[in-house]
Write an enzyme that holds these catalytic residues in place. Structure first.
Site, PDB file in Angstrom:
ATOM      1  N   HIS A 184       0.853  -1.193   0.000  1.00  0.00           N
ATOM      2  CA  HIS A 184       0.000   0.000   0.000  1.00  0.00           C
ATOM      3  C   HIS A 184       0.893   1.249   0.000  1.00  0.00           C
ATOM      4  O   HIS A 184       1.933   1.272   0.673  1.00  0.00           O
ATOM      5  CB  HIS A 184      -0.855  -0.020   1.271  1.00  0.00           C
ATOM      6  CG  HIS A 184      -2.067   0.866   1.209  1.00  0.00           C
ATOM      7  ND1 HIS A 184      -1.997   2.227   1.056  1.00  0.00           N
ATOM      8  CD2 HIS A 184      -3.383   0.571   1.321  1.00  0.00           C
ATOM      9  CE1 HIS A 184      -3.226   2.732   1.070  1.00  0.00           C
ATOM     10  NE2 HIS A 184      -4.072   1.762   1.220  1.00  0.00           N
ATOM     11  N   GLY A 237       0.280  -4.952   1.760  1.00  0.00           N
ATOM     12  CA  GLY A 237      -0.949  -5.173   0.999  1.00  0.00           C
ATOM     13  C   GLY A 237      -0.704  -5.853  -0.330  1.00  0.00           C
ATOM     14  O   GLY A 237      -1.587  -6.492  -0.887  1.00  0.00           O
ATOM     15  N   TYR A 271      -5.141  -4.591  10.108  1.00  0.00           N
ATOM     16  CA  TYR A 271      -5.629  -5.123   8.831  1.00  0.00           C
ATOM     17  C   TYR A 271      -7.131  -5.412   8.935  1.00  0.00           C
ATOM     18  O   TYR A 271      -7.669  -5.622  10.011  1.00  0.00           O
ATOM     19  CB  TYR A 271      -4.839  -6.378   8.422  1.00  0.00           C
ATOM     20  CG  TYR A 271      -4.572  -6.401   6.932  1.00  0.00           C
ATOM     21  CD1 TYR A 271      -3.551  -5.624   6.389  1.00  0.00           C
ATOM     22  CD2 TYR A 271      -5.359  -7.134   6.067  1.00  0.00           C
ATOM     23  CE1 TYR A 271      -3.321  -5.605   5.020  1.00  0.00           C
ATOM     24  CE2 TYR A 271      -5.139  -7.129   4.698  1.00  0.00           C
ATOM     25  CZ  TYR A 271      -4.117  -6.343   4.174  1.00  0.00           C
ATOM     26  OH  TYR A 271      -3.894  -6.304   2.815  1.00  0.00           O
TER      27      TYR A 271
HETATM   28  O1  YXS Z   1      12.385   8.436  -0.412  1.00  0.00           O
HETATM   29  P1  YXS Z   1      11.841   8.444  -1.824  1.00  0.00           P
HETATM   30  O2  YXS Z   1      10.945   9.589  -2.136  1.00  0.00           O
HETATM   31  O3  YXS Z   1      12.907   8.150  -2.861  1.00  0.00           O
HETATM   32  O4  YXS Z   1      10.838   7.154  -1.917  1.00  0.00           O
HETATM   33  C1  YXS Z   1      11.333   5.890  -1.554  1.00  0.00           C
HETATM   34  C2  YXS Z   1      10.323   5.251  -0.633  1.00  0.00           C
HETATM   35  O5  YXS Z   1       9.766   6.158   0.289  1.00  0.00           O
HETATM   36  C3  YXS Z   1       9.263   4.824  -1.632  1.00  0.00           C
HETATM   37  N1  YXS Z   1       8.450   3.738  -1.085  1.00  0.00           N
HETATM   38  C4  YXS Z   1       7.157   3.849  -0.755  1.00  0.00           C
HETATM   39  N2  YXS Z   1       6.318   4.899  -0.845  1.00  0.00           N
HETATM   40  C5  YXS Z   1       5.044   4.698  -0.401  1.00  0.00           C
HETATM   41  N3  YXS Z   1       4.589   3.508   0.098  1.00  0.00           N
HETATM   42  C6  YXS Z   1       5.409   2.447   0.174  1.00  0.00           C
HETATM   43  N4  YXS Z   1       4.922   1.271   0.634  1.00  0.00           N
HETATM   44  C7  YXS Z   1       6.761   2.600  -0.258  1.00  0.00           C
HETATM   45  N5  YXS Z   1       7.848   1.773  -0.297  1.00  0.00           N
HETATM   46  C8  YXS Z   1       8.859   2.486  -0.810  1.00  0.00           C
HETATM   47  O6  YXS Z   1       9.969   4.379  -2.771  1.00  0.00           O
HETATM   48  C9  YXS Z   1      11.254   5.032  -2.820  1.00  0.00           C
HETATM   49  C10 YXS Z   1      12.344   3.980  -2.865  1.00  0.00           C
HETATM   50  O7  YXS Z   1      12.220   3.267  -1.652  1.00  0.00           O
HETATM   51  P2  YXS Z   1      13.517   2.743  -0.883  1.00  0.00           P
HETATM   52  O8  YXS Z   1      14.608   3.748  -1.009  1.00  0.00           O
HETATM   53  O9  YXS Z   1      13.078   2.341   0.468  1.00  0.00           O
HETATM   54  O10 YXS Z   1      13.878   1.446  -1.755  1.00  0.00           O
HETATM   55  P3  YXS Z   1      14.789   0.217  -1.305  1.00  0.00           P
HETATM   56  O11 YXS Z   1      15.039  -0.555  -2.546  1.00  0.00           O
HETATM   57  O12 YXS Z   1      15.924   0.679  -0.484  1.00  0.00           O
HETATM   58  O13 YXS Z   1      13.850  -0.635  -0.315  1.00  0.00           O
HETATM   59  C11 YXS Z   1      12.728  -1.304  -0.841  1.00  0.00           C
HETATM   60  C12 YXS Z   1      11.798  -1.705   0.336  1.00  0.00           C
HETATM   61  C13 YXS Z   1      10.490  -2.293  -0.237  1.00  0.00           C
HETATM   62  C14 YXS Z   1      12.497  -2.739   1.239  1.00  0.00           C
HETATM   63  C15 YXS Z   1      11.484  -0.439   1.148  1.00  0.00           C
HETATM   64  O14 YXS Z   1      11.042   0.595   0.250  1.00  0.00           O
HETATM   65  C16 YXS Z   1      10.396  -0.681   2.162  1.00  0.00           C
HETATM   66  O15 YXS Z   1      10.616  -1.305   3.205  1.00  0.00           O
HETATM   67  N6  YXS Z   1       9.162  -0.199   1.803  1.00  0.00           N
HETATM   68  C17 YXS Z   1       8.015  -0.371   2.707  1.00  0.00           C
HETATM   69  C18 YXS Z   1       7.530  -1.822   2.713  1.00  0.00           C
HETATM   70  C19 YXS Z   1       6.313  -1.901   3.593  1.00  0.00           C
HETATM   71  O16 YXS Z   1       6.391  -1.843   4.840  1.00  0.00           O
HETATM   72  N7  YXS Z   1       5.143  -1.943   2.975  1.00  0.00           N
HETATM   73  C20 YXS Z   1       3.864  -1.957   3.677  1.00  0.00           C
HETATM   74  C21 YXS Z   1       3.088  -0.677   3.300  1.00  0.00           C
HETATM   75  S1  YXS Z   1       1.609  -0.530   4.229  1.00  0.00           S
HETATM   76  C22 YXS Z   1       0.639  -1.802   3.634  1.00  0.00           C
HETATM   77  O17 YXS Z   1       0.920  -2.390   2.614  1.00  0.00           O
HETATM   78  C23 YXS Z   1      -0.585  -2.180   4.395  1.00  0.00           C
HETATM   79  C24 YXS Z   1      -1.350  -1.024   4.893  1.00  0.00           C
HETATM   80  S2  YXS Z   1      -0.143  -3.256   5.704  1.00  0.00           S
HETATM   81  O18 YXS Z   1       1.089  -2.703   6.253  1.00  0.00           O
HETATM   82  O19 YXS Z   1      -1.193  -3.216   6.659  1.00  0.00           O
HETATM   83  O20 YXS Z   1       0.052  -4.523   5.091  1.00  0.00           O
END
Ligand code: YXS
Length: 266
Positions: free
Chosen positions: A71, A115, A145
């Site tokens: 998400h 998500g 969730y």
């Molecule tokens: O800082 P900039 O502007 O360059 O942007 C970065 C990140 O902020 C952005 N980005 C996201 N933006 C919005 N929502 C996200 N879920 C998201 N994930 C990443 O993308 C740019 C590059 O990210 P970066 O530098 O972290 O990339 P990386 O290659 O070092 O790491 C990739 C990840 C996926 C390991 C890392 O981005 C990460 O941990 N992302 C969040 C993963 C996560 O926790 N997702 C859950 C989102 S909430 C959701 O899905 C539900 C509500 S729930 O949680 O209930 O399941």
């Protein structure tokens, strides 16, 4: 890239014979499931339905490290509102996949987060490369969730495995996912596209009406969990405590500030 600059399409689509393919194409945001990206996926599915596509392949570009980061956190409401209500784009996408009248195959390389795991688990078949991982992350952000989402997860794996995934929020490997029956096949990255196309072609050669009705029957049977209105309201009350909590706010702020969250339990 200027955040306000108009951006081209966030997905690529193509139809080969009766096989439709949707490629997530927003790598700079790690294919985070924003409303804009989801709208394009749903639009592509509608077009495919109109063209009697018999199988859909949902994928990212070859070789990605992140299939989807889940998400779009920047679109999660800040407290006081259910972050995963009926009209949330993520809920809309899961329903669109489940209700699509033909099989949807998830072709996975790289990490699947939050998500996006539910989106993938809502697909009918999952074929992943060895580098793919699955992280169910509500607890990482303090998100409560929603009920139908938890049922999607419950239909994907045993309760004990699901509890490990939701309580630890740690990625699960494709190797373990295959061993546990969470995915259909783990296939080396260099072979996965041909492998998925072969399965898709097998499906295309069968009777589409029969397949469509069996998919709908299985959706209805898998969703047939009796939950009384009283129990549902109790769950919604519990979820409200979570999305109204300081911890929910802290989870989102920590993500935005790129720091580890400090959860207080309040
Ligand atoms: O800082 P900039 O502007 O360059 O942007 C970065 C990140 O902020 C952005 N980005 C996201 N933006 C919005 N929502 C996200 N879920 C998201 N994930 C990443 O993308 C740019 C590059 O990210 P970066 O530098 O972290 O990339 P990386 O290659 O070092 O790491 C990739 C990840 C996926 C390991 C890392 O981005 C990460 O941990 N992302 C969040 C993963 C996560 O926790 N997702 C859950 C989102 S909430 C959701 O899905 C539900 C509500 S729930 O949680 O209930 O399941």
């Amino acid at each position: 890239m200027d955040a306000d600059a108009p951006r081209g399409p966030l997905v690529e689509t193509k139809i080969d014979g009766s096989i439709g393919t949707i490629v997530l194409d927003n790598q700079e945001r790690r294919n985070a499931l924003s409303k804009m990206l989801i709208d394009e996926i749903v639009k592509a599915l509608a077009q495919f339905e109109g063209q009697q596509v018999r199988v859909v392949i949902l994928r990212a570009h070859s070789g990605v490290k992140v299939w989807s980061a889940g998400h779009d956190v920047s679109e999660l409401p800040e407290g006081g509102r259910d972050p995963l209500g009926w009209d949330d784009p993520l809920r809309y996408l899961v329903r669109a996949i489940e209700e699509f009248p033909a099989p949807v195959i998830a072709l996975l390389e790289g990490g699947v987060w939050g998500g996006a795991c539910e989106v993938v688990f809502a697909c009918d078949l999952i074929i992943a490369s060895p580098a793919a991982t699955f992280a169910v992350t509500p607890a990482r952000l303090g998100v409560p969730y929603n009920v139908s989402g938890m049922l999607t997860f419950m239909n994907a794996c045993t309760l004990r495995i699901l509890k490990e995934m939701v309580f630890t929020a740690k990625p699960l490997s494709a190797e373990r996912a295959e061993r546990l029956g969470i995915i259909n096949h783990m296939v080396p990255a260099e072979k996965i596209e041909a492998f998925v196309l072969e399965i898709a072609q097998d499906i295309v050669e069968n009777a589409p009406l029969s397949i469509s009705v069996m998919k709908e029957q299985l959706r209805m049977l898998a969703g047939a969990h009796p939950m009384s209105p009283r129990r549902f309201e109790r769950v919604q009350g519990l979820r409200r405590i979570v999305y109204d909590s300081d911890d929910y706010e802290e989870g989102i702020q920590a993500f935005k500030q790129k720091r580890k969250p400090r959860f207080s339990g309040h």
